[in-house]
Design a protein around this motif. Structure first.
Motif, PDB file in Angstrom:
ATOM      1  N   UNK A 245       0.859  -1.194   0.000  1.00 47.03           N
ATOM      2  CA  UNK A 245       0.000   0.000   0.000  1.00 47.03           C
ATOM      3  C   UNK A 245       0.894   1.243   0.000  1.00 47.03           C
ATOM      4  N   UNK A 246       0.345   2.411  -0.351  1.00 43.45           N
ATOM      5  CA  UNK A 246       1.154   3.641  -0.301  1.00 43.45           C
ATOM      6  C   UNK A 246       1.720   3.883   1.091  1.00 43.45           C
ATOM      7  N   UNK A 247       2.935   4.394   1.135  1.00 38.53           N
ATOM      8  CA  UNK A 247       3.576   4.655   2.421  1.00 38.53           C
ATOM      9  C   UNK A 247       2.782   5.585   3.311  1.00 38.53           C
ATOM     10  N   UNK A 248       2.058   6.515   2.684  1.00 41.08           N
ATOM     11  CA  UNK A 248       1.274   7.469   3.470  1.00 41.08           C
ATOM     12  C   UNK A 248       0.119   6.794   4.211  1.00 41.08           C
ATOM     13  N   UNK A 249      -0.193   5.543   3.850  1.00 41.25           N
ATOM     14  CA  UNK A 249      -1.291   4.829   4.503  1.00 41.25           C
ATOM     15  C   UNK A 249      -0.847   4.073   5.746  1.00 41.25           C
ATOM     16  N   UNK A 250       0.461   3.955   5.984  1.00 35.60           N
ATOM     17  CA  UNK A 250       0.951   3.133   7.090  1.00 35.60           C
ATOM     18  C   UNK A 250       0.425   3.594   8.444  1.00 35.60           C
ATOM     19  N   UNK A 255      -3.357   3.224  13.225  1.00 32.49           N
ATOM     20  CA  UNK A 255      -4.418   3.896  13.984  1.00 32.49           C
ATOM     21  C   UNK A 255      -5.721   3.096  13.954  1.00 32.49           C
ATOM     22  N   UNK A 256      -6.035   2.511  12.795  1.00 30.86           N
ATOM     23  CA  UNK A 256      -7.259   1.705  12.703  1.00 30.86           C
ATOM     24  C   UNK A 256      -7.145   0.443  13.560  1.00 30.86           C
ATOM     25  N   UNK A 298       4.416   2.764  -2.739  1.00 37.47           N
ATOM     26  CA  UNK A 298       4.800   1.936  -1.593  1.00 37.47           C
ATOM     27  C   UNK A 298       6.085   2.479  -0.972  1.00 37.47           C
ATOM     28  N   UNK A 299       6.261   2.225   0.327  1.00 43.99           N
ATOM     29  CA  UNK A 299       7.448   2.725   1.030  1.00 43.99           C
ATOM     30  C   UNK A 299       8.178   1.569   1.692  1.00 43.99           C
ATOM     31  N   UNK A 300       9.463   1.572   1.560  1.00 45.87           N
ATOM     32  CA  UNK A 300      10.301   0.535   2.147  1.00 45.87           C
ATOM     33  C   UNK A 300      10.250   0.625   3.674  1.00 45.87           C
ATOM     34  N   UNK A 301       9.995  -0.515   4.322  1.00 48.77           N
ATOM     35  CA  UNK A 301       9.880  -0.576   5.783  1.00 48.77           C
ATOM     36  C   UNK A 301      11.206  -0.973   6.410  1.00 48.77           C
ATOM     37  N   UNK A 302      11.614  -0.268   7.459  1.00 49.78           N
ATOM     38  CA  UNK A 302      12.770  -0.720   8.236  1.00 49.78           C
ATOM     39  C   UNK A 302      12.341  -0.942   9.685  1.00 49.78           C
ATOM     40  N   UNK A 303      13.112  -1.753  10.383  1.00 46.54           N
ATOM     41  CA  UNK A 303      12.732  -2.198  11.725  1.00 46.54           C
ATOM     42  C   UNK A 303      12.609  -1.036  12.705  1.00 46.54           C
TER      43      UNK A 303
END
Length: 337
Positions: A245-250, A255-256, A298-303
């Motif tokens: 999904x788009x990074x802005x949705x993370x 929150x949901x 999409x945005x790359x996730x880091x720990x």
């Protein structure tokens, strides 16, 4: 992190697509399944697989070079990994996932990567999961292969996670229910709701019915980013959702989850996550790049970011730990009571 020093190391990367196609072709012709019945020479495999003897030998030689099969006195056999994971019907077989989803669908979509990176994708290019899954056939092919690929990590999660006190699981973007089915089978008191696109939900209900869990697992058809999530959940699981999904949705997804969980409930995020210094692991990093090809925002996730996002949302006991070695991590947190 591996630092390259030689030209041949660059060549291994550049020619990697050849190895991928060798694997997909071998799965298509059921090479590993045939070899599971006993060693074969090129002539023997050719007869089993319906290939010309010379073509069979060429393919087997490539597979031997890749380490997928072994060869002795002209007889080819499965490597231990191929025998365990690529033989049709084996307990941990995920060959259909590789052959269908990765080989037939995602392999071609990666041709979009340059346009995804510079923003020049055309009107006919795929730009999101929602757009992709609007086609029932694409949704079916992806979902059925993903079910095969998700069963392994789902079993791993069921073994490592104590859900003995949980009664309600919300599986957001849960596909055809591999995680929900596996967790419900391991926890007889658990019920699950899966939020998923309508085309996928229609397929998932068949998997749930075959598992004999229609009375405990239900679908809430819809786009996870837009749909209302049912509340009072003991567990909210999001597997392979953030990377697609788009990074802005993370932040909105976190929150949901907070709103959907009861006090003391647990959030679980399983996804392709790289180390905080972004040096790898390479498989997680490449999967994130692959998702960018058809989900450009999409945005790359880091720990580190993932840990901080859960902490900022108010979760206690936050952890982010490896799950599938070198590929995925599992983040957990508990909503304060």
């Amino acid at each position: 992190m591996t630092t390259l020093t030689q030209a041949d190391e660059i060549s291994h990367i550049a020619f990697g697509f050849m190895g991928s196609k060798a694997l997909f072709a071998a799965l298509h012709f059921k090479v590993f399944t045939h070899l599971s019945e006993g060693p074969l020479d090129a002539e023997g495999l050719a007869k089993r697989a319906g290939l010309h003897r010379d073509r069979a030998e060429t393919l087997l030689t490539a597979l031997a070079g890749l380490g997928l099969v072994t060869v002795e006195n002209g007889q080819f056999s499965n490597s231990p990994a191929a025998e365990a994971f690529l033989v049709k019907g084996a307990k941990y077989d995920f060959g259909d996932y590789l052959r269908l989803q990765v080989g037939r669908q995602m392999y071609g979509l990666l041709d979009q990567i340059e346009g995804a990176l510079d923003g020049s994708l055309g009107e006919d290019d795929t730009k999101s999961y929602a757009e992709w899954f609007a086609d029932p056939e694409e949704a079916r092919l992806y979902s059925e292969s993903q079910h095969s690929g998700s069963l392994g990590p789902a079993r791993q999660l069921a073994r490592s996670l104590d859900l003995s006190g949980a009664r309600h699981l919300l599986d957001v973007g849960g596909g055809t229910g591999a995680f929900a089915i596996t967790l419900c089978e391991a926890n007889p008191d658990l019920q699950a709701t899966i939020v998923e696109f309508p085309n996928v939900a229609a397929l998932g209900r068949d998997y749930v019915e075959k598992a004999g869990l229609s009375d405990r697992i239900t679908y809430a058809p819809g786009n996870a980013l837009e749909a209302d999530w049912p509340g009072k959940q003991d567990v909210v699981l999001m597997s392979y959702l953030f990377s697609g999904v788009p990074g802005e949705a993370h932040k909105g997804l976190v929150d949901k989850a907070v709103q959907a969980l009861r006090p003391g409930g647990r959030i679980l995020i399983h996804d392709f996550v790289v180390d905080e210094d972004r040096s790898g692991p390479v498989l997680a990093a490449l999967w994130q790049l692959q998702h960018t090809a058809f989900t450009p925002k999409a945005r790359s996730l880091d720990a580190e970011w993932l840990h901080g996002a859960l902490a900022r949302a108010g979760f206690d006991d936050v952890t982010v730990e490896p799950m599938i070695p070198e590929m995925t991590m599992l983040a957990q947190g508990v909503k304060p009571t």
